[in-house]
Design a protein around this motif. Structure first.
Motif, PDB file in Angstrom:
ATOM      1  N   ALA A 298       0.822  -1.213   0.000  1.00 47.54           N
ATOM      2  CA  ALA A 298       0.000   0.000   0.000  1.00 47.54           C
ATOM      3  C   ALA A 298       0.854   1.260   0.000  1.00 47.54           C
ATOM      4  CB  ALA A 298      -0.933  -0.013   1.212  1.00 47.54           C
ATOM      5  N   ALA A 299       1.937   1.256   0.768  1.00 46.62           N
ATOM      6  CA  ALA A 299       2.768   2.452   0.877  1.00 46.62           C
ATOM      7  C   ALA A 299       3.576   2.709  -0.392  1.00 46.62           C
ATOM      8  CB  ALA A 299       3.704   2.319   2.083  1.00 46.62           C
ATOM      9  N   GLU A 300       4.092   1.647  -1.000  1.00 49.82           N
ATOM     10  CA  GLU A 300       4.937   1.821  -2.183  1.00 49.82           C
ATOM     11  C   GLU A 300       4.169   1.657  -3.485  1.00 49.82           C
ATOM     12  OE1 GLU A 300       8.820  -0.531  -3.565  1.00 49.82           O
ATOM     13  OE2 GLU A 300       9.127   0.648  -1.763  1.00 49.82           O
ATOM     14  N   HIS A 301       2.893   1.280  -3.390  1.00 48.85           N
ATOM     15  CA  HIS A 301       2.077   1.026  -4.589  1.00 48.85           C
ATOM     16  C   HIS A 301       2.784   0.041  -5.518  1.00 48.85           C
ATOM     17  CE1 HIS A 301      -0.471   4.321  -3.272  1.00 48.85           C
ATOM     18  NE2 HIS A 301       0.594   5.104  -3.186  1.00 48.85           N
ATOM     19  N   ASP A 302       3.306  -1.014  -4.914  1.00 49.65           N
ATOM     20  CA  ASP A 302       4.069  -1.992  -5.677  1.00 49.65           C
ATOM     21  C   ASP A 302       3.219  -2.685  -6.728  1.00 49.65           C
ATOM     22  OD1 ASP A 302       6.703  -3.678  -5.765  1.00 49.65           O
ATOM     23  OD2 ASP A 302       5.088  -5.153  -5.679  1.00 49.65           O
ATOM     24  N   ASN A 303       1.915  -2.754  -6.506  1.00 46.32           N
ATOM     25  CA  ASN A 303       1.019  -3.427  -7.461  1.00 46.32           C
ATOM     26  C   ASN A 303       0.715  -2.587  -8.686  1.00 46.32           C
ATOM     27  OD1 ASN A 303      -0.504  -1.779  -5.481  1.00 46.32           O
ATOM     28  ND2 ASN A 303      -2.258  -2.358  -6.756  1.00 46.32           N
ATOM     29  N   GLY A 304       1.130  -1.310  -8.691  1.00 54.11           N
ATOM     30  CA  GLY A 304       0.823  -0.431  -9.815  1.00 54.11           C
ATOM     31  C   GLY A 304      -0.673  -0.230  -9.950  1.00 54.11           C
ATOM     32  N   SER A 305      -1.208  -0.518 -11.129  1.00 54.90           N
ATOM     33  CA  SER A 305      -2.649  -0.366 -11.378  1.00 54.90           C
ATOM     34  C   SER A 305      -3.358  -1.720 -11.432  1.00 54.90           C
ATOM     35  CB  SER A 305      -2.873   0.385 -12.688  1.00 54.90           C
ATOM     36  OG  SER A 305      -2.288  -0.321 -13.774  1.00 54.90           O
ATOM     37  N   LEU A 306      -2.751  -2.731 -10.825  1.00 54.30           N
ATOM     38  CA  LEU A 306      -3.288  -4.081 -10.907  1.00 54.30           C
ATOM     39  C   LEU A 306      -3.867  -4.529  -9.560  1.00 54.30           C
ATOM     40  CD1 LEU A 306      -0.403  -5.830 -12.896  1.00 54.30           C
ATOM     41  CD2 LEU A 306      -2.596  -5.022 -13.805  1.00 54.30           C
ATOM     42  N   PRO A 307      -4.875  -5.381  -9.585  1.00 58.78           N
ATOM     43  CA  PRO A 307      -5.338  -5.996  -8.337  1.00 58.78           C
ATOM     44  C   PRO A 307      -4.252  -6.907  -7.785  1.00 58.78           C
ATOM     45  CG  PRO A 307      -6.330  -7.102 -10.206  1.00 58.78           C
ATOM     46  CD  PRO A 307      -5.599  -5.910 -10.761  1.00 58.78           C
ATOM     47  N   TYR A 308      -4.374  -7.250  -6.517  1.00 58.60           N
ATOM     48  CA  TYR A 308      -3.323  -8.090  -5.941  1.00 58.60           C
ATOM     49  C   TYR A 308      -3.865  -9.011  -4.862  1.00 58.60           C
ATOM     50  CZ  TYR A 308      -3.109  -4.377  -2.327  1.00 58.60           C
ATOM     51  OH  TYR A 308      -3.410  -3.455  -1.344  1.00 58.60           O
ATOM     52  N   ILE A 309      -3.063 -10.056  -4.606  1.00 56.20           N
ATOM     53  CA  ILE A 309      -3.390 -11.091  -3.631  1.00 56.20           C
ATOM     54  C   ILE A 309      -2.195 -11.265  -2.714  1.00 56.20           C
ATOM     55  CG2 ILE A 309      -3.801 -13.569  -3.322  1.00 56.20           C
ATOM     56  CD1 ILE A 309      -5.196 -13.534  -6.069  1.00 56.20           C
ATOM     57  N   VAL A 310      -2.452 -11.382  -1.435  1.00 54.59           N
ATOM     58  CA  VAL A 310      -1.427 -11.756  -0.470  1.00 54.59           C
ATOM     59  C   VAL A 310      -1.841 -13.097   0.125  1.00 54.59           C
ATOM     60  CG1 VAL A 310      -0.326 -11.201   1.723  1.00 54.59           C
ATOM     61  CG2 VAL A 310      -0.742  -9.391   0.040  1.00 54.59           C
ATOM     62  N   ILE A 311      -0.951 -14.077   0.036  1.00 49.78           N
ATOM     63  CA  ILE A 311      -1.235 -15.422   0.550  1.00 49.78           C
ATOM     64  C   ILE A 311      -0.314 -15.694   1.733  1.00 49.78           C
ATOM     65  CG2 ILE A 311      -1.178 -17.895   0.062  1.00 49.78           C
ATOM     66  CD1 ILE A 311      -1.911 -17.215  -2.821  1.00 49.78           C
ATOM     67  N   ASP A 312      -0.914 -15.912   2.877  1.00 51.40           N
ATOM     68  CA  ASP A 312      -0.181 -16.271   4.089  1.00 51.40           C
ATOM     69  C   ASP A 312      -0.174 -17.795   4.179  1.00 51.40           C
ATOM     70  OD1 ASP A 312       0.824 -16.689   6.624  1.00 51.40           O
ATOM     71  OD2 ASP A 312      -0.326 -15.066   7.550  1.00 51.40           O
ATOM     72  N   LYS A 313       0.960 -18.399   3.838  1.00 53.34           N
ATOM     73  CA  LYS A 313       1.008 -19.871   3.802  1.00 53.34           C
ATOM     74  C   LYS A 313       0.827 -20.480   5.182  1.00 53.34           C
ATOM     75  CE  LYS A 313       4.834 -20.717   1.382  1.00 53.34           C
ATOM     76  NZ  LYS A 313       5.804 -21.663   0.764  1.00 53.34           N
ATOM     77  N   GLN A 314       1.404 -19.887   6.196  1.00 51.35           N
ATOM     78  CA  GLN A 314       1.297 -20.469   7.529  1.00 51.35           C
ATOM     79  C   GLN A 314      -0.139 -20.441   8.053  1.00 51.35           C
ATOM     80  OE1 GLN A 314       4.235 -19.040  10.297  1.00 51.35           O
ATOM     81  NE2 GLN A 314       5.885 -19.121   8.803  1.00 51.35           N
ATOM     82  N   ALA A 315      -0.899 -19.445   7.642  1.00 53.72           N
ATOM     83  CA  ALA A 315      -2.310 -19.371   8.039  1.00 53.72           C
ATOM     84  C   ALA A 315      -3.224 -19.980   6.991  1.00 53.72           C
ATOM     85  CB  ALA A 315      -2.708 -17.915   8.281  1.00 53.72           C
ATOM     86  N   ALA A 316      -2.665 -20.365   5.828  1.00 58.70           N
ATOM     87  CA  ALA A 316      -3.447 -20.928   4.715  1.00 58.70           C
ATOM     88  C   ALA A 316      -4.612 -20.022   4.358  1.00 58.70           C
ATOM     89  CB  ALA A 316      -3.936 -22.332   5.049  1.00 58.70           C
ATOM     90  N   THR A 317      -4.314 -18.724   4.216  1.00 47.53           N
ATOM     91  CA  THR A 317      -5.355 -17.723   3.974  1.00 47.53           C
ATOM     92  C   THR A 317      -4.937 -16.786   2.859  1.00 47.53           C
ATOM     93  OG1 THR A 317      -6.018 -17.808   6.307  1.00 47.53           O
ATOM     94  CG2 THR A 317      -6.747 -15.904   5.042  1.00 47.53           C
TER      95      THR A 317
END
Length: 271
Positions: A92-111
């Motif tokens: 969110a701070a660096e806008h690393d996703n540019g103009s694209l949607p994004y997903i964050v996957i937490d493997k340890q929480a399987a979420t």
């Protein structure tokens, strides 16, 4: 005399029956505007049996009664772990996703956390991951058949990926996270009943969410209604948190978060 009494009872029985029906109808009637007395003709004293439902309704009722658990799995209001919160804050701070949607996957929480391009949370959902614990794909695993991939090689890699939709084996369209290593994100597979993949998604803990060859499975409803519409045109970004590696090694730019999250410009003073 006896004949007279019998005749009288035969004449009174319909009226008495009608009175009972009328009283019961008054008690069960939903509207308070029904009058205190209801006249029910003796000729209609006997209640007519309800018509049997149409064949289509009976069939639909039967199908509903035997319906199996669906893959429509979603988890509302999931609180991100500390690691997931750091990655989300950095994106969110660096806008690393540019103009694209994004997903964050937490493997340890399987979420999974699904976001629009502007950072608006679309939803969260449990996911199934590779059965092997690890953060790298084995060299050349993408060129192997499933039968050639050992359990230790069935890992879901960690890192930052540019994901796009494309065809997989059999012509099925999937969201390719890492095409070279055959890591895709798709709706949960239910062809192998013994794997109980839907039940694993429905379970309250992430302990049984390791079952795939490395691909990421999510509930069918979440995939088709929320994820696919966002990613099907231009794709998007996928950030997968590690199992064992340090978070900063997988996402080195996280070290800059304290600086990019703070606006260095001085506050305006005076009128």
């Amino acid at each position: 005399m006896l004949n007279t009494i019998v005749v009288s009872m035969k004449l009174l029985r319909p009226d008495r029956h009608a009175a009972v029906i009328a009283a019961a109808w008054l008690v069960l009637a939903p509207s308070p505007a029904i009058p205190a007395t209801v006249a029910v003709p003796a000729t209609h004293a006997k209640a007519k049996p309800k018509a049997a439902p149409p064949a289509a309704r009976r069939a639909a009722t039967k199908r509903k009664a035997v319906a199996k658990p669906t893959a429509s799995v979603a988890v509302p209001e999931v609180v991100p772990s500390e690691a997931a919160a750091r990655v989300l804050a950095w994106v969110a701070a660096e806008h690393d996703n540019g103009s694209l949607p994004y997903i964050v996957i937490d493997k340890q929480a399987a979420t999974m956390f699904l976001y629009r391009a502007d950072g608006e949370l679309v939803g969260t959902a449990p996911v199934l991951l590779g059965i092997g614990v690890g953060d790298d794909s084995s060299p050349g695993v993408g060129a192997k058949s499933l039968a050639e991939i050992g359990p230790a090689e069935r890992t879901t890699p960690a890192g930052r990926f540019v994901a796009r939709f494309g065809k997989a084996f059999g012509g099925t369209r999937v969201l390719w996270v890492d095409y070279a290593d055959s890591v895709a994100l798709h709706a949960v597979i239910t062809t192998h009943k013994k794997e109980r993949r839907v039940e694993r998604l429905l379970s309250p803990t992430p302990d049984d969410n390791r079952i795939s060859f490395g691909c990421i499975n999510v509930g069918t409803s979440f995939y088709t209604k929320q994820l696919r519409p966002l990613f099907q045109k231009k794709g998007g970004m996928v950030y997968i948190l590690p199992d064992t590696k340090p978070l900063d090694d997988v996402f080195p730019r996280l070290r800059l978060l304290p600086y990019i999250a703070t606006d260095p410009r001085p506050a305006a003073t005076g009128a």
